[in-house]
Design a protein around this motif. Structure first.
Motif, PDB file in Angstrom:
ATOM      1  N   UNK A 197       0.841  -1.199   0.000  1.00 35.82           N
ATOM      2  CA  UNK A 197       0.000   0.000   0.000  1.00 35.82           C
ATOM      3  C   UNK A 197       0.878   1.252   0.000  1.00 35.82           C
ATOM      4  N   UNK A 198       1.885   1.281   0.869  1.00 34.04           N
ATOM      5  CA  UNK A 198       2.788   2.434   0.901  1.00 34.04           C
ATOM      6  C   UNK A 198       3.531   2.594  -0.417  1.00 34.04           C
ATOM      7  N   UNK A 199       3.942   1.497  -1.006  1.00 32.85           N
ATOM      8  CA  UNK A 199       4.628   1.574  -2.297  1.00 32.85           C
ATOM      9  C   UNK A 199       3.692   2.092  -3.389  1.00 32.85           C
ATOM     10  N   UNK A 200       2.443   1.680  -3.352  1.00 33.87           N
ATOM     11  CA  UNK A 200       1.481   2.151  -4.345  1.00 33.87           C
ATOM     12  C   UNK A 200       1.266   3.654  -4.224  1.00 33.87           C
ATOM     13  N   UNK A 201       1.109   4.139  -3.007  1.00 29.67           N
ATOM     14  CA  UNK A 201       0.913   5.574  -2.804  1.00 29.67           C
ATOM     15  C   UNK A 201       2.129   6.365  -3.284  1.00 29.67           C
ATOM     16  N   UNK A 202       3.317   5.890  -2.944  1.00 33.94           N
ATOM     17  CA  UNK A 202       4.524   6.583  -3.385  1.00 33.94           C
ATOM     18  C   UNK A 202       4.674   6.585  -4.890  1.00 33.94           C
ATOM     19  N   UNK A 203       4.384   5.455  -5.524  1.00 37.38           N
ATOM     20  CA  UNK A 203       4.518   5.362  -6.981  1.00 37.38           C
ATOM     21  C   UNK A 203       3.519   6.270  -7.686  1.00 37.38           C
ATOM     22  N   UNK A 204       2.300   6.322  -7.190  1.00 38.49           N
ATOM     23  CA  UNK A 204       1.293   7.207  -7.796  1.00 38.49           C
ATOM     24  C   UNK A 204       1.713   8.670  -7.676  1.00 38.49           C
ATOM     25  N   UNK A 205       2.279   9.047  -6.538  1.00 46.42           N
ATOM     26  CA  UNK A 205       2.740  10.422  -6.362  1.00 46.42           C
ATOM     27  C   UNK A 205       3.880  10.743  -7.330  1.00 46.42           C
ATOM     28  N   UNK A 206       4.834   9.821  -7.462  1.00 41.67           N
ATOM     29  CA  UNK A 206       5.950  10.029  -8.386  1.00 41.67           C
ATOM     30  C   UNK A 206       5.452  10.100  -9.825  1.00 41.67           C
ATOM     31  N   UNK A 207       4.502   9.230 -10.188  1.00 47.47           N
ATOM     32  CA  UNK A 207       3.955   9.249 -11.545  1.00 47.47           C
ATOM     33  C   UNK A 207       3.265  10.581 -11.830  1.00 47.47           C
ATOM     34  N   UNK A 208       2.562  11.122 -10.836  1.00 49.62           N
ATOM     35  CA  UNK A 208       1.912  12.418 -11.038  1.00 49.62           C
ATOM     36  C   UNK A 208       2.904  13.532 -11.306  1.00 49.62           C
TER      37      UNK A 208
END
Length: 326
Positions: A186-197
Motif C-alpha cells: 500500500x505504501x509503495x502504491x501511494x509513493x509510486x502514484x505520487x511520483x507518476x503524477x
C-alpha cells in the motif's frame, strides 16, 4: 468507420491491455529489486507466486501489437523499426533475459547464483519499461523519428517506470493475505502514484518544444482531466484501503495514459512520413485482418480469462517461501 481506423483502434486496445498486464509484470520485478524490511523475503515470495504462472501470457500482447502493425501498416512499420532498431532490440533482449532469469532463479539452489539471476531479472524489469516510455516519447515528437535520450525521453521513461510500479503495488495489495504485506505494498502504491503524477507534469513541460501536439491534445484536454481524476481517485482509494476498487482505478489510469498518447498522435504513425491513410495495406488484407482479429479475440480472451482464474493466488492460503531446487 474506415478499416484503417478500426485496425489502429485495435492496436491501441492491444497496447492498453499490454500496459495493464505486462506493466504490472514489470512493476513486480521492480519491487522484487526494492524488497526491504523484515518482510523482504515474503514480499519476493508473493511477487514470484503472483506473476509466475501468467507472466508469459502478459507479453503475448506485445507480439500481437507488433504483428498487427506489420500487417496493417507495413511502410510505417518499416520506418518505425528502422529508426527505433536499437531500443527495440534492447527491449526484446530484455524480455528474453528477464524471463530466463526469472525461471532459472526459481530452480537455482545456489544462493549466489540466485542473487545474480535476481539482479538480471530486476535490471530487465527496470530497463524494459523505461525503453517503452522512451519509444513512446519518440513517436509523438514532431520531428524526424529517432531515439535520443534528452529530458523529454528520460521523463517519459521515468513516468512509465512509476506507472508500472503503481500498477504492480496496487495489484499486490489485493493478492496479499497477510496485513503487514498488504501495508508494505500500500505504501509503495501511494509513493509510486505520487511520483507518476510529478513525472507526468515533467513530461508535458519538456514536450512544449519537441511535441507541442502532445501538450495541446493531452495537457489541455479531456485526457489530462481524466488522468487527473483517475490519479486523484487512485490515491484516495489506496489510502482508504479499498484495494479491490483501487486495482480497477489504477488500471483505468494506465488505460487513460495509453489512449491519451494515441489521441496526441492523431492520424500520424511516423511524423512527417506516414499516416493511417497513406500507409495502410490493401483493402483485402485489412478485411482479412479485421476478421482474423475478431476470431482470435473470441478464442484467446476467454482462454486468458480462464488462465488468470485458475492461477489467481488464493488469499486464504499462506505465501510459501521462494522455491529451491531439489
Amino acid at each position: 468507420m474506415p478499416l484503417e481506423r478500426v485496425l489502429a483502434a485495435t492496436i491501441v486496445a492491444g497496447l492498453v491491455i499490454y500496459v495493464i498486464g505486462g506493466g504490472a509484470d514489470f512493476g513486480g520485478g521492480m519491487w522484487d529489486l526494492l524488497a526491504s524490511g523484515p518482510r523482504r523475503d515474503a514480499q519476493r515470495a508473493l511477487i514470484e507466486r503472483t506473476i509466475g504462472p501468467i507472466w508469459e501470457a502478459n507479453h503475448v500482447w506485445f507480439i500481437f501489437v507488433f504483428v498487427l502493425l506489420f500487417s496493417a501498416f507495413p511502410p510505417a512499420f518499416s520506418a518505425l523499426t528502422t529508426a527505433l532498431f536499437t531500443p527495440l532490440t534492447l527491449y526484446a533482449l530484455g524480455l528474453v533475459m528477464r524471463g530466463a532469469a526469472f525461471t532459472f532463479r526459481h530452480y537455482e539452489a545456489d544462493a549466489a547464483r540466485r542473487r545474480r539471476l535476481g539482479a538480471l531479472f530486476s535490471a530487465a524489469s527496470v530497463g524494459c519499461p523505461f525503453l517503452l516510455g522512451g519509444m513512446g516519447a519518440a513517436l509523438v515528437r514532431e520531428q524526424p523519428l529517432t531515439f535520443s535520450i534528452d529530458v523529454f525521453t528520460a521523463a517519459a521513461g521515468f513516468f512509465t517506470l512509476a506507472l508500472v510500479a503503481a500498477l504492480a503495488a496496487t495489484y499486490l495489495t489485493v493478492e496479499a493475505a497477510e496485513p503487514g504485506l498488504q501495508e508494505d505494498f500500500r505504501r509503495r502504491a501511494l509513493g509510486s502514484l505520487a511520483v507518476a503524477g510529478v513525472a507526468s507534469w515533467v513530461v508535458l513541460g519538456s514536450a512544449a518544444d519537441v511535441a507541442p501536439g502532445l501538450v495541446a491534445s493531452v495537457g489541455h484536454g479531456a485526457p489530462a482531466l481524466t488522468g487527473l481524476a483517475f490519479g486523484g481517485l487512485a490515491l484516495g482509494v489506496v489510502g482508504a484501503r479499498r484495494f479491490q476498487l483501487a486495482r480497477v482505478v489504477v488500471a483505468a489510469l494506465a488505460a487513460t495514459v495509453v489512449v491519451g498518447w494515441a489521441v496526441a498522435k492523431r492520424e500520424s504513425l511516423v511524423w512527417g512520413e506516414h499516416t493511417l491513410a497513406s500507409s495502410h495495406a490493401q483493402p483485402s488484407t485489412m478485411r482479412f485482418l479485421v476478421g482474423a482479429t475478431v476470431v482470435a479475440a473470441a478464442l484467446v480472451l476467454p482462454s486468458l480469462a480462464f488462465l488468470y482464474s485458475v492461477f489467481a493466488p488464493r488469499r486464504d492460503r499462506p505465501v510459501p517461501p521462494p522455491a529451491a531446487a531439489p
